[in-house]
Design a protein around this motif. Structure first.
Motif, PDB file in Angstrom:
ATOM      1  N   SER A  49       3.248  -2.776 -10.108  1.00 10.82           N
ATOM      2  CA  SER A  49       4.167  -3.516  -9.231  1.00 10.82           C
ATOM      3  C   SER A  49       5.612  -3.323  -9.683  1.00 10.82           C
ATOM      4  O   SER A  49       6.518  -3.157  -8.857  1.00 10.82           O
ATOM      5  CB  SER A  49       3.839  -5.012  -9.238  1.00 10.82           C
ATOM      6  N   ASP A 169       2.156  -2.386  -2.117  1.00 11.51           N
ATOM      7  CA  ASP A 169       1.676  -2.963  -3.375  1.00 11.51           C
ATOM      8  C   ASP A 169       0.480  -3.869  -3.090  1.00 11.51           C
ATOM      9  O   ASP A 169       0.631  -5.010  -2.685  1.00 11.51           O
ATOM     10  CB  ASP A 169       2.795  -3.735  -4.074  1.00 11.51           C
ATOM     11  N   GLU A 170      -0.698  -3.336  -3.289  1.00 11.92           N
ATOM     12  CA  GLU A 170      -1.956  -4.056  -3.041  1.00 11.92           C
ATOM     13  C   GLU A 170      -1.973  -4.734  -1.666  1.00 11.92           C
ATOM     14  O   GLU A 170      -2.195  -5.944  -1.571  1.00 11.92           O
ATOM     15  CB  GLU A 170      -2.219  -5.072  -4.158  1.00 11.92           C
TER      16      GLU A 170
HETATM   17 MG    MG Z   1       0.731  -5.649  -9.359  1.00  7.43          MG
END
Ligand code: MG
Ligand code: ADP
Length: 248
Positions: A49, A169-170
């Motif tokens: 991240s 991000d995810e």
């Molecule tokens: Mg992360």
């Protein structure tokens, strides 16, 4: 005749980032060519991240250089705002504006930041909502949509700025399992259309099918940088083998 070599779409050179004493990104060097889809894998806390956030300067770095489409990211100011608009970002949490309609959510940044005229912004927004399969929900509010639909709106909203790069991000981590695929399908479509993408995900099926390249991070370092085929069948490092052993 000289051949011009295009600058990589994303370039990170010897990037270091600390949170206090914690060295979170260690000499990260990475070039992503135009149109490439890179999936970033790695255990929790490995710096995935932070890398995404550093690429569009949501997170300042301590040393090194980051450039998008050949332009080094300045630390702040107007130039930064303009360059940041070139990088679309989609997070685990959709962060839509609750009191604006779906259409308004997608129109907002182009009108405010890009100074796009209202009618044009509306037309583009509707086209993008069409593309993510959600045009019929344009006048609803975020809370009236499912998580998967909201995430598709978030993707349309990012695309509305006409970014050169998309960072994810995810994006499916907060979704109920039955909604994951509809979001991955939109991302796969974007990849096929030639968008340059950096995708942090735990969806190994997506990594295998859609990625041109897999980067495996551990403890703030890029430990492996290879093809999905190589990574999944012949991981080199013990850390990657350990990671794959836990998730597959
Ligand atoms: Mg992360
Ligand atoms: P990942 O996304 O791979 O799980 P992160 O980039 O979120 O990893 O975090 C990397 C490391 O940095 C972790 O040890 C995390 O606890 C730490 N970290 C992340 N954000 C902050 C912050 N704002 N302040 C202090 N430490 C942070």
């Amino acid at each position: 005749m000289t051949t011009e070599v295009a600058a990589p779409m994303i370039k990170a050179a010897a990037v270091n980032k600390y949170f206090g004493d914690l060295h979170v990104l260690k000499e990260i060097t990475l070039e992503v060519p135009r149109g490439q889809v890179v999936v970033v894998l790695g255990p929790s806390g490995s710096g995935k991240s932070t890398l995404c956030r550093a690429i569009n300067r949501l997170e300042p770095i301590n040393s090194g250089e980051i450039a998008v489409d050949g332009v080094a990211l300045p630390a702040e100011g107007k130039a930064l705002a303009a360059l940041r608009a070139d990088v679309g970002m989609v997070f685990q949490s959709f962060n839509l504006f609750a009191h604006k309609t779906i259409l308004e959510n997608v129109m907002l940044a182009p009108v405010k930041v890009r100074k796009t005229a209202g009618a044009e912004a509306r037309k583009t927004a509707m086209e993008l909502l069409e593309r993510v399969g959600i045009a019929n929900q344009a006048d609803k509010y975020p809370a009236q949509l499912s998580g998967g639909q909201q995430q598709r709106v978030a993707i349309a909203r990012a695309l509305a700025m006409r970014p050169k790069v998309m960072l994810f991000d995810e994006p499916t981590s907060a979704l109920d399992p039955e909604m994951v695929q509809e979001v991955l399908d939109v991302m796969t479509g974007l990849a096929k259309d030639g968008m340059t993408m950096l995708v942090v995900t735990h969806e190994m099926g997506f990594a295998r099918r859609a990625a041109d390249r897999v980067i495996f991070m551990a403890d703030g370092e890029i430990v492996e940088d290879t093809t999905p085929e190589e990574f999944f069948t012949k991981p080199k490092s013990d850390r990657a083998k350990d990671f794959l052993g836990k998730i597959l």
